[in-house]
Design a protein around this motif. Structure first.
Motif, PDB file in Angstrom:
ATOM      1  N   PHE A   1      -8.740  -1.305  -4.821  1.00 27.82           N
ATOM      2  CA  PHE A   1      -8.940  -1.801  -3.460  1.00 27.82           C
ATOM      3  C   PHE A   1      -7.636  -1.779  -2.663  1.00 27.82           C
ATOM      4  O   PHE A   1      -7.634  -1.445  -1.480  1.00 27.82           O
ATOM      5  CB  PHE A   1      -9.514  -3.219  -3.497  1.00 27.82           C
ATOM      6  N   GLU A   2      -6.539  -2.127  -3.308  1.00 24.79           N
ATOM      7  CA  GLU A   2      -5.256  -2.121  -2.611  1.00 24.79           C
ATOM      8  C   GLU A   2      -4.864  -0.700  -2.214  1.00 24.79           C
ATOM      9  O   GLU A   2      -4.290  -0.480  -1.134  1.00 24.79           O
ATOM     10  CB  GLU A   2      -4.162  -2.736  -3.489  1.00 24.79           C
ATOM     11  N   PHE A   3      -5.178   0.288  -3.061  1.00 24.51           N
ATOM     12  CA  PHE A   3      -4.895   1.684  -2.730  1.00 24.51           C
ATOM     13  C   PHE A   3      -5.661   2.095  -1.474  1.00 24.51           C
ATOM     14  O   PHE A   3      -5.104   2.728  -0.566  1.00 24.51           O
ATOM     15  CB  PHE A   3      -5.278   2.589  -3.903  1.00 24.51           C
ATOM     16  N   PHE A   4      -6.942   1.721  -1.415  1.00 22.50           N
ATOM     17  CA  PHE A   4      -7.737   2.096  -0.246  1.00 22.50           C
ATOM     18  C   PHE A   4      -7.271   1.350   1.001  1.00 22.50           C
ATOM     19  O   PHE A   4      -7.296   1.907   2.099  1.00 22.50           O
ATOM     20  CB  PHE A   4      -9.222   1.826  -0.514  1.00 22.50           C
ATOM     21  N   GLN A   5      -6.841   0.110   0.831  1.00 23.13           N
ATOM     22  CA  GLN A   5      -6.336  -0.637   1.986  1.00 23.13           C
ATOM     23  C   GLN A   5      -5.041  -0.035   2.516  1.00 23.13           C
ATOM     24  O   GLN A   5      -4.931   0.261   3.715  1.00 23.13           O
ATOM     25  CB  GLN A   5      -6.097  -2.102   1.606  1.00 23.13           C
ATOM     26  N   LYS A   6      -4.062   0.144   1.650  1.00 19.95           N
ATOM     27  CA  LYS A   6      -2.712   0.455   2.096  1.00 19.95           C
ATOM     28  C   LYS A   6      -2.428   1.950   2.241  1.00 19.95           C
ATOM     29  O   LYS A   6      -1.562   2.326   3.030  1.00 19.95           O
ATOM     30  CB  LYS A   6      -1.702  -0.171   1.135  1.00 19.95           C
TER      31      LYS A   6
END
Length: 344
Positions: free
Chosen positions: A316-321
């Motif tokens: 999820f952090e990869f898709f966010q940032k």
């Protein structure tokens, strides 16, 4: 600065101070390596003082963090600060001019009746836009259970409104940007995944083999998503659940905090239903595909001010940032390494 965030991070104050130096070089501080370190510290203090003044005037985003709104035992001003943590621009906006909490609550009640009418999307969308500030304050301040909140705001739990709410919060489109960016990086991601060796590499190759045997674009996107989960050493099986039609009711019981389910008539057939479960409750059904379910869940996490699930936090952090480019200044080491390979 206050227009974009009430609680700026260190790098944001630094960017503003650097921009001030570029515009007015004569204001530089002698003896400072960057020539704007003093301005950076000054901006921090000015923001703190301005927040204090806004809190006294009753600004909702500042007021929610005042001492009198904290739980018993949290007597320190820094305890349990509620502020944007995922690059939200409109975290708790002000009510529209001339509106109060009571008048917006009346609109919420009226919205429940509007939902029962046919072909009423325009009115529903307009009312959801007007009641955005009331909804955000309720979410952030009261932290309601998902079941209770869904009963109060059923209009939010449909794909069009998840997209609209994400746009209101971040000022960025959700579905179109997510899909375009994922497709843009898909070839490079597949190349990186295929270069992975060992047991993890074999698991990824088994997932990508499904992509090669199918021409469906959503299946391709789903395979990339599942491969990414494995690449970060997370378990896709704990988050993406599949059930037969006869066991469809097990989805709510099996998926605890958060997850996406797929229901099939038989093991290899077309999916009959793909949906999202949060806190043991189906919040969205018939989203069409797993990748669409992931996008809608990403949007709901923002709309409901939730944390990313622990079992897929790196994904999820990869898709966010990286994919959505929301607060991408500070990355986890795993994500940083993948980003370097992606942009190499």
């Amino acid at each position: 600065m206050m227009k974009y965030t009430k609680y700026p991070q260190d790098y944001q104050c630094e960017e503003v101070a650097a921009a001030l130096m570029r515009a007015h070089p004569c204001l530089g501080h002698l003896g400072s390596k960057t020539r704007f370190w003093g301005w950076k510290q000054s901006l921090k203090y000015k923001m703190q003082n301005y927040r204090t003044k806004l809190g006294r005037l009753g600004h909702p985003e500042i007021r929610v963090n005042s001492l009198k709104h904290k739980r018993e035992g949290q007597g320190k001003a820094a305890a349990n600060i509620k502020k944007p943590r995922k690059a939200e621009v409109n975290y708790i906006p002000l009510h529209p001019k001339g509106k109060t909490t009571e008048s917006l609550e009346n609109k919420r009640i009226a919205l429940l009746s509007e939902l029962k009418k046919r072909d009423n999307e325009v009115v529903i969308k307009a009312t959801m836009e007007k009641t955005f500030s009331h909804r955000r304050l309720e979410i952030v301040e009261q932290r309601p259970m998902i079941g209770e909140f869904k009963n109060r705001w059923p209009a939010l739990f449909q794909q069009s409104e998840v997209n609209a709410e994400f746009l209101r919060i971040t000022t960025k489109p959700l579905q179109s940007k997510f899909m375009s960016q994922l497709d843009h990086f898909s070839d490079k991601l597949i190349q990186i995944f295929k270069s992975k060796g060992g047991v993890k590499g074999q698991r990824i190759k088994d997932v990508l083999a499904i992509k090669d045997s199918c021409d469906n674009i959503n299946t391709r996107r789903e395979c990339i998503l599942r491969s990414l989960v494995i690449y970060f050493n997370e378990d896709p099986g704990s988050f993406f659940k599949e059930y037969l039609t006869s066991a469809a009711e097990d989805a709510e019981r099996d998926i605890g905090v958060m997850g996406i389910y797929t229901i099939r008539r038989d093991g290899d057939g077309e999916s009959e239903d793909v949906g999202i479960v949060i806190e043991g409750i189906k919040v969205l059904t018939d989203v069409g595909s797993v990748i669409m379910g992931f996008i809608m869940l990403f949007g709901l996490i923002y709309a409901l001010d939730l944390s990313f699930p622990d079992n897929l936090k790196y994904t999820f952090e990869f898709f966010q940032k990286v994919i959505m480019n929301l607060d991408g200044h500070k990355l986890n080491a795993k994500i940083q390494q993948l980003k370097i390979k992606l942009f190499a």
